[in-house]
Every structure is written in C-alpha cells, then in structure tokens.
Design a protein around this motif. Structure first.
Motif, short mmCIF file in Angstrom:
data_model
loop_
_atom_site.label_atom_id
_atom_site.label_comp_id
_atom_site.label_asym_id
_atom_site.label_seq_id
_atom_site.Cartn_x
_atom_site.Cartn_y
_atom_site.Cartn_z
N LYS A 39 60.42 36.20 19.12
CA LYS A 39 60.56 35.74 20.50
C LYS A 39 61.96 36.10 20.98
N ASN A 42 64.16 35.98 26.70
CA ASN A 42 63.39 35.78 27.92
C ASN A 42 62.05 35.10 27.68
N ASN A 44 59.66 36.39 25.83
CA ASN A 44 58.67 37.40 25.49
C ASN A 44 58.56 37.53 23.98
N THR A 98 55.36 41.67 24.81
CA THR A 98 54.36 41.02 25.65
C THR A 98 54.85 39.65 26.09
N ALA A 99 54.41 39.23 27.25
CA ALA A 99 54.75 37.90 27.75
C ALA A 99 53.81 36.83 27.20
N TYR A 100 52.73 37.28 26.56
CA TYR A 100 51.72 36.34 26.07
C TYR A 100 51.94 35.99 24.60
N GLU A 101 51.56 34.77 24.25
CA GLU A 101 51.67 34.32 22.88
C GLU A 101 50.40 34.71 22.12
#
Length: 128
Positions: A39, A42, A44, A98-101
């Motif tokens: 992580k 930001n 991301n 990616t912004a997604y987990e």
C-alpha cells in the motif's frame, strides 16, 4: 521495554509489502509464482507478480496466446489487470498499481488479452 519493541516491530512489518505464494498449479506444476502487494502513501496498492518456470502459453494444451492476471475486488468486482509475459528462460514479471483492494489474484491462459471475463484455463489463484 520488550513489549514496546515487539509492538514497534509489528507495526513496521504490517506497513511493509505482503508476499504471497501461489499454490502449485495443475496446469503448470513446475511454475513458482509469487505476488507482493504494498500500500502506497496515497492508499493505492502496488502489485508485483513474479513467476519462474512458467512455460510459454503456446506450449499449453490447448495452446493459448497469453497469460492474463486478474483481480477480484469487493468494490469493483473482477478486473483484468493485464498480461503476464514470460521470457525464453521461463521467467515472468508483472507490475501494476490499483486503487482497489484485492480479495484474490489469479492467472488464466487466454487467446485474447482484452477480454472482460476469464474463459481460458486457470493457472493458479491466491486469496489475499
């Protein structure tokens, strides 16, 4: 004092990248695949996937054009992250942000790199 040092070490380790090992594949049993997820500042996720001993997808039965890396997320469903390319020495690497987990990351052998849903053979899958 020891408890404080242990707590500090745990906090530092939790902020580092987590490294996961994919299980042995029935399709490509010699393949050794790992993924590191980190992580950033930001929020991301940086995903670094590496493979060793993963033969070219055109050597599979049936032959395929490419390996595709997929990510299952809770917020955005299933995402095609892109193509995992292997070289002549059967090594491969793939990096993306990616912004997604991610909940799961998996690899399939496909004929089309721009597909929206997996249709080919699943090589291996790891739950995060």
């Amino acid at each position: 004092m020891k408890k404080i040092l242990l707590l500090c070490a745990m906090v530092i380790m939790s902020s580092c990248a987590s490294k996961l090992v994919f299980p042995v594949s029935n399709v490509a049993p010699a393949a050794e695949i790992t993924v590191k997820i980190k992580k950033d500042d930001n929020g991301n996720r940086e995903i670094n996937l590496n493979s060793k001993y993963l033969s070219s997808p055109d050597r599979l039965t049936p032959p395929r054009a490419s390996y595709i890396v997929w990510m299952q997320t809770e917020a955005n469903g299933l995402l095609n992250l892109g193509q995992l390319e292997t070289d002549a020495s059967e090594k491969g690497s793939f990096t993306t942000v990616t912004a997604y987990e991610p909940l799961e990351i998996f690899i399939t052998a496909e004929d089309d790199i721009a597909i929206k849903y997996p249709t080919g053979q699943e090589i291996s899958r790891v739950k995060i």
